[in-house]
Design a protein around this motif. Structure first.
Motif, PDB file in Angstrom:
ATOM      1  N   SER A  12      25.603  31.151  22.947  1.00  0.00           N
ATOM      2  CA  SER A  12      25.781  30.171  24.014  1.00  0.00           C
ATOM      3  C   SER A  12      24.793  29.030  23.843  1.00  0.00           C
ATOM      4  CB  SER A  12      25.597  30.825  25.393  1.00  0.00           C
ATOM      5  OG  SER A  12      24.298  31.380  25.515  1.00  0.00           O
ATOM      6  N   LYS A  13      25.084  27.919  24.492  1.00  0.00           N
ATOM      7  CA  LYS A  13      24.314  26.695  24.330  1.00  0.00           C
ATOM      8  C   LYS A  13      22.839  26.902  24.662  1.00  0.00           C
ATOM      9  CE  LYS A  13      24.205  21.869  25.867  1.00  0.00           C
ATOM     10  NZ  LYS A  13      24.898  20.841  26.689  1.00  0.00           N
ATOM     11  N   GLY A  51      24.817  23.022  21.142  1.00  0.00           N
ATOM     12  CA  GLY A  51      26.085  22.492  21.630  1.00  0.00           C
ATOM     13  C   GLY A  51      26.314  21.041  21.267  1.00  0.00           C
ATOM     14  N   ASN A  54      30.106  20.923  19.001  1.00  0.00           N
ATOM     15  CA  ASN A  54      31.193  21.196  19.938  1.00  0.00           C
ATOM     16  C   ASN A  54      30.809  22.443  20.743  1.00  0.00           C
ATOM     17  OD1 ASN A  54      32.145  23.615  18.442  1.00  0.00           O
ATOM     18  ND2 ASN A  54      32.890  22.125  16.925  1.00  0.00           N
ATOM     19  N   ASP A  55      31.707  22.908  21.577  1.00  0.00           N
ATOM     20  CA  ASP A  55      31.386  24.049  22.444  1.00  0.00           C
ATOM     21  C   ASP A  55      32.172  25.298  22.059  1.00  0.00           C
ATOM     22  OD1 ASP A  55      33.888  23.266  23.249  1.00  0.00           O
ATOM     23  OD2 ASP A  55      33.396  23.109  25.390  1.00  0.00           O
TER      24      ASP A  55
END
Length: 362
Positions: A12-13, A51, A54-55
């Motif tokens: 995750s970011k 991030g 991109n995500d």
């Protein structure tokens, strides 16, 4: 059969990366499984974790890699099991309008493996730049494998997979640096210092390295800079002009990716000179408001360089041969060799400017 291997994953970011089991499928048509031996820690991997690309989490990080082909899928002829290869993120298609015009280095339809690597629970992974090589093994398109001299050090030549090739190519391929030219490089991180090395390879007579960090300027001198400019103390444009008999440099390579340094590059070049943008800007950045009459009056070229405009099948073997001959010091880019558990700490060192490249040895 599919294999379970250890790899570095960003879930995750902004979260710290983790070392997890992933599943690597058998290669399908046009694909290859590569046993990774070494992979450099690049700023792009950090951008993925943050991030900034991109995500599409979770990401399988790592892309500056070298290793040995373990198996290939149906129809693969360019490499075979046992080949020592450097991985690249531009497998050319051979059929787009650029390829048909004989310019495959500008291929508009590069591709990656069709199959997905996954976490053990089946969650699909997004491999960094279509590679994902902070892993014991990875699945790529066979065209992403470039066979090179097997006697070369994987830690050194793997760096051609991204940053070092981007810098060398910005000087030689995009900038067209030639014998006797004057060259200025603004920003002396890994890509910028590689541009210094590329300018030296091309025979530039004067190579001016610009940075805010004295440590980076010393590294630039070691790799071929004839002059250095400390941008924290000196006016960059004026100093470059002074060092080039008031004219400006023939080629100025901007390796930071910021509007203000691009503007410095624009005004630090000679009439009919070339500016090469190889530093990666963020999406919100815009070209400074340079008067159009200055663009017209100075002539020359304003270019961007993507992956050093390289053709891996052409450029990687040549550069590895130069390395083996002692004419290109790729070893100088390897600051430290680390384990697969040390990637997060390597990000911190990179952010502080303590290393050119940490290289994960697998």
């Amino acid at each position: 059969m599919p294999q379970t291997v250890k790899a570095v994953v960003a879930r995750s970011k902004g979260a710290p990366v983790t070392v997890e089991d992933i599943v690597v499928p058998d290669p399908g048509p046009g694909e290859a499984v590569v046993a990774v031996q070494a992979c450099g820690v690049c700023h792009t991997d950090l951008h993925y974790r943050e991030g900034g690309i991109n995500d599409e989490f979770p990401f399988l990080l790592g892309h500056e890699a070298a290793g040995v082909v373990e198996s290939v899928g149906e129809g693969v002829t360019e490499v075979a099991p046992g080949d020592f290869v450097v991985l690249n993120w531009r497998a050319v298609c051979g059929d787009c309008r650029a390829c048909r015009r004989g310019r495959p280095q500008y291929c508009f339809a590069t591709f990656n493996a069709e199959q997905k690597m996954t976490l053990v629970d089946g969650t699909e992974l997004s491999p960094a730049l279509g590679i994902g090589a902070f892993a014991e093994k990875t699945l790529v398109a066979a065209g992403q494998c470039t066979k090179v001299d097997p006697e070369a050090d994987p830690a050194a030549v793997g760096l051609l997979g991204c940053g070092v090739m981007a810098g060398i190519g910005a000087a030689i391929n995009t900038g067209g640096v030639g014998r006797g030219d004057s060259v200025a490089v603004i920003g002396c991180g890994g890509v910028g210092i590689a541009a210094v090395a590329g300018a030296r390879l091309a025979g530039a007579a004067k190579i001016i390295a610009v940075d805010l960090d004295p440590r980076k300027l010393e590294q630039a001198k070691a790799l071929g800079a004839t002059h250095v400019v400390d941008a924290s103390k000196d006016d960059v444009v004026e100093t470059i002009q002074e060092l080039t008999d008031t004219f400006g440099a023939d080629v100025v390579i901007e390796a930071v990716g910021r509007p203000e340094t691009w503007e410095q590059a624009f005004y630090a070049r000679d009439l009919a000179g070339t500016v090469v943008l190889v530093g990666v800007p963020t999406p919100d950045m815009k070209i400074p408001e340079v008067p159009l009459i200055d663009v017209f009056g100075r002539g020359g070229s304003l270019k961007s360089s993507w992956y050093g405009d390289c053709l891996p099948s052409r450029d990687f073997p040549m550069l590895v041969d130069l390395y083996r001959q002692g004419r290109l010091d790729l070893d100088a880019f390897v600051t430290e060799r680390i384990g697969i558990d040390d990637v997060e700490a390597a990000f911190d060192k990179m952010h502080r400017g303590d290393v050119l490249r940490s290289v994960v040895m697998i």
